[in-house]
Design a protein around this motif. Structure first.
Motif, PDB file in Angstrom:
ATOM      1  N   CYS A  72       0.837  -1.199   0.000  1.00 14.36           N
ATOM      2  CA  CYS A  72       0.000   0.000   0.000  1.00 14.36           C
ATOM      3  C   CYS A  72       0.876   1.256   0.000  1.00 14.36           C
ATOM      4  O   CYS A  72       0.641   2.202  -0.759  1.00 14.36           O
ATOM      5  CB  CYS A  72      -0.930  -0.027   1.206  1.00 14.36           C
ATOM      6  SG  CYS A  72      -2.136   1.317   1.241  1.00 14.36           S
ATOM      7  N   LYS A  73       1.898   1.251   0.832  1.00 15.31           N
ATOM      8  CA  LYS A  73       2.820   2.383   0.922  1.00 15.31           C
ATOM      9  C   LYS A  73       3.519   2.613  -0.413  1.00 15.31           C
ATOM     10  O   LYS A  73       3.583   3.744  -0.904  1.00 15.31           O
ATOM     11  CB  LYS A  73       3.840   2.110   2.028  1.00 15.31           C
ATOM     12  CG  LYS A  73       4.883   3.184   2.213  1.00 15.31           C
ATOM     13  CD  LYS A  73       5.706   2.861   3.455  1.00 15.31           C
ATOM     14  CE  LYS A  73       7.162   2.833   3.168  1.00 15.31           C
ATOM     15  NZ  LYS A  73       7.994   2.570   4.338  1.00 15.31           N
ATOM     16  N   LYS A  74       4.011   1.545  -1.019  1.00 15.04           N
ATOM     17  CA  LYS A  74       4.707   1.643  -2.307  1.00 15.04           C
ATOM     18  C   LYS A  74       3.786   2.208  -3.385  1.00 15.04           C
ATOM     19  O   LYS A  74       4.161   3.116  -4.134  1.00 15.04           O
ATOM     20  CB  LYS A  74       5.230   0.274  -2.719  1.00 15.04           C
ATOM     21  CG  LYS A  74       5.976   0.250  -4.045  1.00 15.04           C
ATOM     22  CD  LYS A  74       6.457  -1.137  -4.398  1.00 15.04           C
ATOM     23  CE  LYS A  74       5.363  -2.019  -4.830  1.00 15.04           C
ATOM     24  NZ  LYS A  74       5.031  -2.295  -6.149  1.00 15.04           N
ATOM     25  N   ASP A  75       2.554   1.695  -3.453  1.00 13.70           N
ATOM     26  CA  ASP A  75       1.599   2.154  -4.459  1.00 13.70           C
ATOM     27  C   ASP A  75       1.180   3.607  -4.219  1.00 13.70           C
ATOM     28  O   ASP A  75       1.052   4.384  -5.169  1.00 13.70           O
ATOM     29  CB  ASP A  75       0.359   1.258  -4.476  1.00 13.70           C
ATOM     30  CG  ASP A  75       0.648  -0.142  -4.999  1.00 13.70           C
ATOM     31  OD1 ASP A  75       1.743  -0.359  -5.589  1.00 13.70           O
ATOM     32  OD2 ASP A  75      -0.198  -1.025  -4.808  1.00 13.70           O
ATOM     33  N   LEU A  76       0.977   3.973  -2.957  1.00  9.35           N
ATOM     34  CA  LEU A  76       0.605   5.352  -2.631  1.00  9.35           C
ATOM     35  C   LEU A  76       1.718   6.316  -3.031  1.00  9.35           C
ATOM     36  O   LEU A  76       1.453   7.349  -3.666  1.00  9.35           O
ATOM     37  CB  LEU A  76       0.301   5.490  -1.135  1.00  9.35           C
ATOM     38  CG  LEU A  76       0.062   6.918  -0.639  1.00  9.35           C
ATOM     39  CD1 LEU A  76      -1.140   7.558  -1.336  1.00  9.35           C
ATOM     40  CD2 LEU A  76      -0.114   6.927   0.870  1.00  9.35           C
ATOM     41  N   LEU A  77       2.949   5.999  -2.682  1.00 13.24           N
ATOM     42  CA  LEU A  77       4.064   6.878  -3.022  1.00 13.24           C
ATOM     43  C   LEU A  77       4.225   7.012  -4.532  1.00 13.24           C
ATOM     44  O   LEU A  77       4.500   8.107  -5.036  1.00 13.24           O
ATOM     45  CB  LEU A  77       5.353   6.381  -2.376  1.00 13.24           C
ATOM     46  CG  LEU A  77       5.383   6.423  -0.847  1.00 13.24           C
ATOM     47  CD1 LEU A  77       6.688   5.849  -0.321  1.00 13.24           C
ATOM     48  CD2 LEU A  77       5.166   7.829  -0.324  1.00 13.24           C
TER      49      LEU A  77
END
Length: 102
Positions: A72-77
């Protein structure tokens, strides 16, 4: 570029957007660039119509969706970086937000 989860995400005021069937199309009025968002991107776009920190957005996403935190963090960034590159949003640090809101 995001250098902290305390960075603020601010939607660019020089854009218009429209939601159709759960997806959003954004037009940057200044550059003429169109950008399309899927359902999750639309959720994020609606969330950032008022300035939010990256940390806050990530927390809301993890509460809303069943996703692995790192993914989720990777996709959000990646989305934030892409939106910023296209001029749809601005990434601001905490100091610049204090100056604006003071």
């Amino acid at each position: 570029m995001i250098n902290s989860f305390n960075n603020w995400i601010v939607a660019n005021k020089n854009q218009v957007s429209s939601e159709v069937l759960g997806e959003t199309v954004i037009l940057n009025i200044t550059s003429g660039i169109y950008y399309g968002l899927n359902e999750t991107g639309t959720f994020i776009w609606n969330l950032i119509q008022e300035p939010k920190t990256v940390e806050y957005i990530l927390g809301v996403l993890l509460d809303e969706y069943e996703a692995e935190p790192e993914e989720c963090k990777k996709d959000l960034l990646a989305l934030i970086e892409d939106l910023a590159e296209k001029g749809m949003i601005e990434i601001r640090d905490e100091a610049s937000m204090q100056t604006i809101t003071s």
